[in-house]
Design an enzyme around this catalytic site. Structure first.
Site, PDB file in Angstrom:
ATOM      1  CE  LYS A 226      -3.244   2.595   2.968  1.00 49.50           C
ATOM      2  NZ  LYS A 226      -4.114   2.576   4.163  1.00 49.50           N
TER       3      LYS A 226
ATOM      4  CE  LYS B  11      -6.525   8.614   8.176  1.00 50.96           C
ATOM      5  NZ  LYS B  11      -7.161   7.460   8.861  1.00 50.96           N
TER       6      LYS B  11
ATOM      7  CG  ASP C 243      -1.844   5.173   4.926  1.00 53.27           C
ATOM      8  OD1 ASP C 243      -1.654   4.085   5.499  1.00 53.27           O
ATOM      9  OD2 ASP C 243      -2.950   5.532   4.472  1.00 53.27           O
TER      10      ASP C 243
ATOM     11  CG  ASP D 245      -9.890   7.416   6.810  1.00 53.08           C
ATOM     12  OD1 ASP D 245      -8.814   7.359   6.195  1.00 53.08           O
ATOM     13  OD2 ASP D 245      -9.967   7.598   8.041  1.00 53.08           O
TER      14      ASP D 245
ATOM     15  CD  GLU E 247      -6.631   5.268   2.493  1.00 53.88           C
ATOM     16  OE1 GLU E 247      -7.615   5.407   3.244  1.00 53.88           O
ATOM     17  OE2 GLU E 247      -5.501   4.970   2.917  1.00 53.88           O
TER      18      GLU E 247
ATOM     19  NE  ARG F 201     -10.743  -1.239   3.672  1.00 55.91           N
ATOM     20  CZ  ARG F 201     -11.309  -1.432   4.864  1.00 55.91           C
ATOM     21  NH1 ARG F 201     -12.453  -2.081   4.964  1.00 55.91           N
ATOM     22  NH2 ARG F 201     -10.733  -0.993   5.955  1.00 55.91           N
TER      23      ARG F 201
HETATM   24  N1  BES Z   1      -4.200   4.489   6.865  1.00 63.37           N
HETATM   25  C1  BES Z   1      -5.311   4.151   7.674  1.00 63.37           C
HETATM   26  C2  BES Z   1      -4.991   3.100   8.734  1.00 63.37           C
HETATM   27  C3  BES Z   1      -3.990   3.486   9.784  1.00 63.37           C
HETATM   28  C4  BES Z   1      -4.423   3.974  10.996  1.00 63.37           C
HETATM   29  C5  BES Z   1      -2.644   3.292   9.586  1.00 63.37           C
HETATM   30  C6  BES Z   1      -3.514   4.319  11.976  1.00 63.37           C
HETATM   31  C7  BES Z   1      -1.732   3.620  10.567  1.00 63.37           C
HETATM   32  C8  BES Z   1      -2.165   4.119  11.764  1.00 63.37           C
HETATM   33  C9  BES Z   1      -6.432   3.608   6.814  1.00 63.37           C
HETATM   34  O1  BES Z   1      -6.512   4.105   5.517  1.00 63.37           O
HETATM   35  C10 BES Z   1      -7.734   3.950   7.479  1.00 63.37           C
HETATM   36  O2  BES Z   1      -8.017   5.099   7.575  1.00 63.37           O
HETATM   37  N2  BES Z   1      -8.479   2.933   7.918  1.00 63.37           N
HETATM   38  C11 BES Z   1      -9.719   3.127   8.563  1.00 63.37           C
HETATM   39  C12 BES Z   1     -10.713   2.154   7.967  1.00 63.37           C
HETATM   40  C13 BES Z   1     -12.144   2.425   8.309  1.00 63.37           C
HETATM   41  C14 BES Z   1     -12.578   3.765   7.713  1.00 63.37           C
HETATM   42  C15 BES Z   1     -13.020   1.312   7.786  1.00 63.37           C
HETATM   43  C16 BES Z   1      -9.515   2.868  10.048  1.00 63.37           C
HETATM   44  O3  BES Z   1      -8.740   1.985  10.413  1.00 63.37           O
HETATM   45  O4  BES Z   1     -10.124   3.582  10.844  1.00 63.37           O
HETATM   46 ZN    ZN Z   2      -4.735   4.736   4.732  1.00 65.11          ZN
HETATM   47 MN    MN Z   3      -7.601   5.912   5.392  1.00 67.28          MN
END
Ligand code: BES
Ligand code: ZN
Ligand code: MN
Length: 486
Positions: free
Chosen positions: A252, A264, A275, A334, A336, A338
């Protein structure tokens, strides 16, 4: 950079590092047996110091003992725990930082030499790592480490492997630490081109937005659509003659994750330049595989995009058509990661048809909720692949824990208007994300593994071989695993 030299003996080192291990129950820490050095009188003196000390021999513990007028003039008693590779790595990291003001130190090696050296060398190099963007002069750093061993020639290959492993880990750290004002998808692709240049045996293809559109990479285009810097797909191929196994690695590569329209909040966004840690790890591991000439074909895919907010950003409720034709409904921009991974996995399955498929991604905050700060979550339906990866990751001094691809949650991925719903609010976050990715693995479903590495990709403190900031998680484990294939 720190020079590491293997030597049979050292004429009167100024600072001599002696490994110390825990004694028995209620006994003080003791000197670990070493193949070379110290002399009997130095050994006796160190033993007396230990007997009167509260040292425990824990990996990374360090005590200086001055010997005015003596040679060596200073003894450093270094805790090396069980004397295995992992503890030596921790000790090496602590030593690199403690030795910041030294020009040279000499270290007596204990335990099984290959494992000890590998841990020590990686620890020294990684523990001395710094990422600073400043005009101020360099901070002092240890210039040279001499390692005492009975047979330097026999260990030269181990040292070279450790050095490449550390260098590639530091490359991944550099890329991940870089602020997103510099690090956009084009910049990141250029860095890969630079690192791969001059290597005729590495093939690089970078797809630009127009090509992505022509070939149907809808997830990558949707996520990258809000940014002034268009997305890229990096394809890096290490193809040694005679390779019998073909691995595809996917990482990713979100160069900054604002969350998009589903933006966010401040605390969750502040570190989102990290990320792309998955992309950094798989790219660095592939460069490392080439450097080490590992006899396995490795093709790495890094979908790179900035998840930004603008009038051209994709929206909650949009339907995305992924590479290969599956559609997904996103209700949270958010989620994104996947979406870009789905395209890359589908492309790998359809066009590259590898033997094994592994992806690394800073995919969910739920990784840390489930497992804490140090462990990645590993998912696979293939027990052998899962065990091999877990073994390699652990041997390399990293950590991962297997979580289930529980079909119980599949229903959450249902959508009324698309093949899949990509961001259901219910269910175990990291597991559901893995289940979504699985839908794109086609007939490679049971030869695929997914590593959610959101948590261990970043360290909040400096400890052992880790330095506050990007850890380069995955490079060491992947290189270790790739070295077992062929
Ligand atoms: N990049 C984030 C995940 C992340 C969170 C990485 C903290 C490192 C530290 C990812 O894109 C994300 O925002 N995931 C969301 C998914 C949700 C919206 C289904 C999450 O984990 O809250
Ligand atoms: Zn992310
Ligand atoms: Mn995200």
């Amino acid at each position: 950079m720190l020079a590491i030299r293997l030597v049979r003996g050292s004429s009167e080192p100024a600072a001599l590092v002696l490994p110390v291990r825990p004694g028995g129950p209620d006994a003080p820490a003791e000197l670990a047996p070493t193949a070379v050095a110290p002399d009997d009188d130095v050994r006796a003196e160190a033993t007396a110091v230990l007997a009167a000390s509260r040292l425990t021999g824990t990996a990374g513990e360090l005590r200086e003992h001055l010997r005015p007028g003596g040679r060596p003039a200073r003894l450093w008693l270094l805790g090396v725990g069980d004397g295995g590779e992992r503890d030596w790595r921790t000790a090496g990291g602590a030593l690199a930082r403690a030795g910041r003001d030294e020009t040279q130190i000499t270290i007596a090696l204990s335990g099984e030499a290959t494992a000890a050296l590998r841990g020590l060398a990686e620890g020294l190099l990684l523990g001395a790592y710094r990422f600073r963007l400043t005009e101020a002069g360099e901070r002092p750093a240890l210039a040279e480490a001499q390692i005492l061993t009975a047979d330097p020639d026999a260990l030269a290959g181990t040292l070279a492997t450790a050095r490449t492993t550390a260098e590639m880990t530091m490359l991944a750290r550099d890329l991940t630490n870089m602020p997103a004002s510099t690090k956009n998808p084009r910049w990141l692709a250029d860095q890969v081109a630079q690192a791969a240049s001059g290597r005729a045996d590495l093939h690089l293809r970078v797809r630009e937005p127009q090509e992505l559109a022509a070939e149907g990479f809808g997830g990558l285009l949707a996520v990258g659509g809000g940014s002034a810097q268009g997305p890229r797909l990096v394809e890096l191929d290490w193809r040694p003659a005679g390779a019998r196994t073909h691995v595809v690695l996917v990482g990713k590569g979100i160069t900054f994750d604002t969350g998009g329209i589903s933006i966010k909040p401040v605390p969750a966004m502040k570190l989102m330049r990290k990320d792309m840690g998955g992309a950094a790890a798989v790219l660095a591991a592939t460069l490392g595989a080439a450097e080490l000439r590992l006899p396995v074909r490795v093709t790495t895919l890094a979908p790179l995009a900035e998840n930004a907010v603008s009038g051209s950003a994709f929206r909650p409720g949009d339907i995305i058509r992924h590479y290969g034709g599956l559609t997904s409904e996103s209700t949270n921009t958010d989620a994104e990661g996947r979406l870009v991974l789905a395209d890359a996995l589908a492309y790998a399955v359809r066009e590259l048809k590898p033997d094994l498929l592994v992806d690394l991604a800073t995919l969910t905050g739920a990784n840390a909720v489930a497992l804490g700060k140090r462990h990645a979550a590993l998912y696979s339906e293939n027990d052998t692949l899962a065990d091999d990866l877990l073994d390699a990751i652990s041997a390399a001094g990293e950590r991962a824990w297997r979580l289930p691809l529980a079909d119980d949650y599949l229903e959450y991925l249902g959508s009324d208007i698309a093949d899949l719903h990509s961001s259901p609010a219910r269910g175990a976050g990291s597991v559901v994300a893995a289940l979504f990715l699985r839908e794109f693995t086609g007939d490679l479903r049971d030869r695929w593994a997914h590593l959610d590495m959101s948590a261990p990709s970043w360290s909040d403190d400096t400890n052992g071989e880790l330095v506050k900031g990007a850890t380069g998680w995955g490079v060491r484990g992947l290189l270790r695993w790739l070295a077992t294939l062929g």
